[in-house]
Design a protein around this motif. Structure first.
Motif, PDB file in Angstrom:
ATOM      1  N   CYS A   1      18.938  46.705 -24.586  1.00  0.00           N
ATOM      2  CA  CYS A   1      18.569  45.312 -24.847  1.00  0.00           C
ATOM      3  C   CYS A   1      19.792  44.409 -24.961  1.00  0.00           C
ATOM      4  O   CYS A   1      20.843  44.820 -25.435  1.00  0.00           O
ATOM      5  CB  CYS A   1      17.787  45.214 -26.153  1.00  0.00           C
ATOM      6  SG  CYS A   1      16.133  45.920 -26.095  1.00  0.00           S
ATOM      7  N   ALA A   2      19.594  43.172 -24.546  1.00  0.00           N
ATOM      8  CA  ALA A   2      20.546  42.110 -24.880  1.00  0.00           C
ATOM      9  C   ALA A   2      20.127  41.620 -26.267  1.00  0.00           C
ATOM     10  O   ALA A   2      18.953  41.349 -26.513  1.00  0.00           O
ATOM     11  CB  ALA A   2      20.461  40.981 -23.872  1.00  0.00           C
ATOM     12  N   VAL A   3      21.076  41.568 -27.187  1.00  0.00           N
ATOM     13  CA  VAL A   3      20.792  41.079 -28.532  1.00  0.00           C
ATOM     14  C   VAL A   3      21.622  39.812 -28.739  1.00  0.00           C
ATOM     15  O   VAL A   3      22.846  39.841 -28.657  1.00  0.00           O
ATOM     16  CB  VAL A   3      21.124  42.147 -29.597  1.00  0.00           C
ATOM     17  CG1 VAL A   3      20.816  41.606 -30.987  1.00  0.00           C
ATOM     18  CG2 VAL A   3      20.329  43.429 -29.335  1.00  0.00           C
ATOM     19  N   LEU A   4      20.926  38.718 -28.950  1.00  0.00           N
ATOM     20  CA  LEU A   4      21.572  37.412 -29.092  1.00  0.00           C
ATOM     21  C   LEU A   4      21.425  36.918 -30.521  1.00  0.00           C
ATOM     22  O   LEU A   4      20.326  36.942 -31.080  1.00  0.00           O
ATOM     23  CB  LEU A   4      20.945  36.394 -28.142  1.00  0.00           C
ATOM     24  CG  LEU A   4      20.894  36.768 -26.664  1.00  0.00           C
ATOM     25  CD1 LEU A   4      20.193  35.670 -25.874  1.00  0.00           C
ATOM     26  CD2 LEU A   4      22.281  37.021 -26.125  1.00  0.00           C
ATOM     27  N   VAL A   5      22.515  36.479 -31.105  1.00  0.00           N
ATOM     28  CA  VAL A   5      22.491  35.890 -32.440  1.00  0.00           C
ATOM     29  C   VAL A   5      22.684  34.391 -32.266  1.00  0.00           C
ATOM     30  O   VAL A   5      23.722  33.945 -31.769  1.00  0.00           O
ATOM     31  CB  VAL A   5      23.595  36.493 -33.332  1.00  0.00           C
ATOM     32  CG1 VAL A   5      23.588  35.820 -34.696  1.00  0.00           C
ATOM     33  CG2 VAL A   5      23.407  38.004 -33.473  1.00  0.00           C
ATOM     34  N   ASP A   6      21.651  33.647 -32.604  1.00  0.00           N
ATOM     35  CA  ASP A   6      21.653  32.195 -32.420  1.00  0.00           C
ATOM     36  C   ASP A   6      22.071  31.829 -30.993  1.00  0.00           C
ATOM     37  O   ASP A   6      22.847  30.905 -30.767  1.00  0.00           O
ATOM     38  CB  ASP A   6      22.538  31.516 -33.467  1.00  0.00           C
ATOM     39  CG  ASP A   6      21.962  31.672 -34.879  1.00  0.00           C
ATOM     40  OD1 ASP A   6      20.721  31.744 -35.012  1.00  0.00           O
ATOM     41  OD2 ASP A   6      22.750  31.722 -35.836  1.00  0.00           O
ATOM     42  N   GLY A   7      21.565  32.601 -30.034  1.00  0.00           N
ATOM     43  CA  GLY A   7      21.777  32.306 -28.625  1.00  0.00           C
ATOM     44  C   GLY A   7      23.030  32.882 -27.996  1.00  0.00           C
ATOM     45  O   GLY A   7      23.272  32.680 -26.817  1.00  0.00           O
ATOM     46  N   ALA A   8      23.853  33.599 -28.757  1.00  0.00           N
ATOM     47  CA  ALA A   8      25.118  34.127 -28.225  1.00  0.00           C
ATOM     48  C   ALA A   8      25.178  35.647 -28.369  1.00  0.00           C
ATOM     49  O   ALA A   8      24.707  36.201 -29.359  1.00  0.00           O
ATOM     50  CB  ALA A   8      26.295  33.511 -28.965  1.00  0.00           C
ATOM     51  N   ARG A   9      25.800  36.287 -27.370  1.00  0.00           N
ATOM     52  CA  ARG A   9      26.069  37.726 -27.474  1.00  0.00           C
ATOM     53  C   ARG A   9      27.257  37.916 -28.402  1.00  0.00           C
ATOM     54  O   ARG A   9      28.261  37.223 -28.281  1.00  0.00           O
ATOM     55  CB  ARG A   9      26.395  38.321 -26.107  1.00  0.00           C
ATOM     56  CG  ARG A   9      25.179  38.540 -25.263  1.00  0.00           C
ATOM     57  CD  ARG A   9      25.601  39.271 -23.984  1.00  0.00           C
ATOM     58  NE  ARG A   9      24.434  39.537 -23.188  1.00  0.00           N
ATOM     59  CZ  ARG A   9      24.053  40.754 -22.815  1.00  0.00           C
ATOM     60  NH1 ARG A   9      24.776  41.798 -23.109  1.00  0.00           N
ATOM     61  NH2 ARG A   9      22.970  40.920 -22.106  1.00  0.00           N
ATOM     62  N   VAL A  10      27.121  38.863 -29.321  1.00  0.00           N
ATOM     63  CA  VAL A  10      28.194  39.147 -30.278  1.00  0.00           C
ATOM     64  C   VAL A  10      28.337  40.657 -30.431  1.00  0.00           C
ATOM     65  O   VAL A  10      27.456  41.417 -30.028  1.00  0.00           O
ATOM     66  CB  VAL A  10      27.915  38.492 -31.653  1.00  0.00           C
ATOM     67  CG1 VAL A  10      27.907  36.975 -31.542  1.00  0.00           C
ATOM     68  CG2 VAL A  10      26.619  38.996 -32.255  1.00  0.00           C
ATOM     69  N   ASP A  11      29.450  41.085 -31.018  1.00  0.00           N
ATOM     70  CA  ASP A  11      29.694  42.501 -31.267  1.00  0.00           C
ATOM     71  C   ASP A  11      28.914  42.979 -32.486  1.00  0.00           C
ATOM     72  O   ASP A  11      28.491  42.179 -33.322  1.00  0.00           O
ATOM     73  CB  ASP A  11      31.188  42.751 -31.496  1.00  0.00           C
ATOM     74  CG  ASP A  11      32.019  42.483 -30.253  1.00  0.00           C
ATOM     75  OD1 ASP A  11      31.511  42.691 -29.134  1.00  0.00           O
ATOM     76  OD2 ASP A  11      33.185  42.052 -30.405  1.00  0.00           O
ATOM     77  N   ASP A  12      28.810  44.317 -32.604  1.00  0.00           N
ATOM     78  CA  ASP A  12      28.074  44.901 -33.721  1.00  0.00           C
ATOM     79  C   ASP A  12      28.671  44.585 -35.084  1.00  0.00           C
ATOM     80  O   ASP A  12      27.968  44.608 -36.090  1.00  0.00           O
ATOM     81  CB  ASP A  12      27.960  46.420 -33.555  1.00  0.00           C
ATOM     82  CG  ASP A  12      26.892  46.821 -32.545  1.00  0.00           C
ATOM     83  OD1 ASP A  12      26.177  45.929 -32.027  1.00  0.00           O
ATOM     84  OD2 ASP A  12      26.771  48.032 -32.277  1.00  0.00           O
ATOM     85  N   ASP A  13      29.963  44.268 -35.148  1.00  0.00           N
ATOM     86  CA  ASP A  13      30.569  43.954 -36.440  1.00  0.00           C
ATOM     87  C   ASP A  13      30.412  42.480 -36.828  1.00  0.00           C
ATOM     88  O   ASP A  13      30.898  42.045 -37.868  1.00  0.00           O
ATOM     89  CB  ASP A  13      32.043  44.363 -36.470  1.00  0.00           C
ATOM     90  CG  ASP A  13      32.885  43.656 -35.425  1.00  0.00           C
ATOM     91  OD1 ASP A  13      32.336  42.964 -34.553  1.00  0.00           O
ATOM     92  OD2 ASP A  13      34.119  43.815 -35.477  1.00  0.00           O
ATOM     93  N   PHE A  14      29.672  41.730 -36.025  1.00  0.00           N
ATOM     94  CA  PHE A  14      29.439  40.312 -36.295  1.00  0.00           C
ATOM     95  C   PHE A  14      28.634  40.150 -37.584  1.00  0.00           C
ATOM     96  O   PHE A  14      27.565  40.749 -37.755  1.00  0.00           O
ATOM     97  CB  PHE A  14      28.688  39.664 -35.123  1.00  0.00           C
ATOM     98  CG  PHE A  14      28.507  38.181 -35.261  1.00  0.00           C
ATOM     99  CD1 PHE A  14      29.522  37.309 -34.923  1.00  0.00           C
ATOM    100  CD2 PHE A  14      27.320  37.653 -35.748  1.00  0.00           C
ATOM    101  CE1 PHE A  14      29.362  35.930 -35.048  1.00  0.00           C
ATOM    102  CE2 PHE A  14      27.142  36.287 -35.876  1.00  0.00           C
ATOM    103  CZ  PHE A  14      28.171  35.428 -35.527  1.00  0.00           C
ATOM    104  N   ALA A  15      29.123  39.327 -38.513  1.00  0.00           N
ATOM    105  CA  ALA A  15      28.438  39.068 -39.786  1.00  0.00           C
ATOM    106  C   ALA A  15      27.230  38.161 -39.562  1.00  0.00           C
ATOM    107  O   ALA A  15      27.321  37.137 -38.884  1.00  0.00           O
ATOM    108  CB  ALA A  15      29.400  38.431 -40.770  1.00  0.00           C
ATOM    109  N   LEU A  16      26.112  38.546 -40.150  1.00  0.00           N
ATOM    110  CA  LEU A  16      24.866  37.792 -39.978  1.00  0.00           C
ATOM    111  C   LEU A  16      24.576  36.824 -41.129  1.00  0.00           C
ATOM    112  O   LEU A  16      23.493  36.269 -41.191  1.00  0.00           O
ATOM    113  CB  LEU A  16      23.692  38.773 -39.834  1.00  0.00           C
ATOM    114  CG  LEU A  16      23.753  39.704 -38.633  1.00  0.00           C
ATOM    115  CD1 LEU A  16      22.570  40.665 -38.655  1.00  0.00           C
ATOM    116  CD2 LEU A  16      23.786  38.919 -37.332  1.00  0.00           C
TER     117      LEU A  16
END
Length: 82
Positions: A52-67
């Motif tokens: 899957c493509a996982v987008l956080v607020d519309g952007a692709r980010v790495d797994d270490d990205f803080a949510l």
């Protein structure tokens, strides 16, 4: 006192079928932790989530990205066609 904000995780197509609902909320600290929790709580995502493509607020980010400030996380399986 620290307030934890919840983000909405939206599922589409095969991911939605695997989870059995179109959305849920999360307080996971990072995208990687969220993915681990999703796989633990929804074993049917095994084999789907990694594609899957996982987008956080519309952007692709790495797994270490803080949510912490995330509002929406979209889980988008590959779509057929073009």
């Amino acid at each position: 006192m620290t307030t934890t904000q919840s983000a909405t995780v939206r599922f589409f197509a095969a991911a939605q079928e695997a989870v059995g609902q179109d959305s849920l909320t999360t307080d996971a600290p990072t995208l990687g932790v969220l993915k681990q929790r999703l796989l633990a709580e929804h074993p049917a995502l095994t084999g789907i989530l990694s594609r899957c493509a996982v987008l956080v607020d519309g952007a692709r980010v790495d797994d270490d990205f803080a949510l912490a400030d995330a509002r929406t996380i979209d889980v988008l399986p590959p779509f057929a066609g073009g």
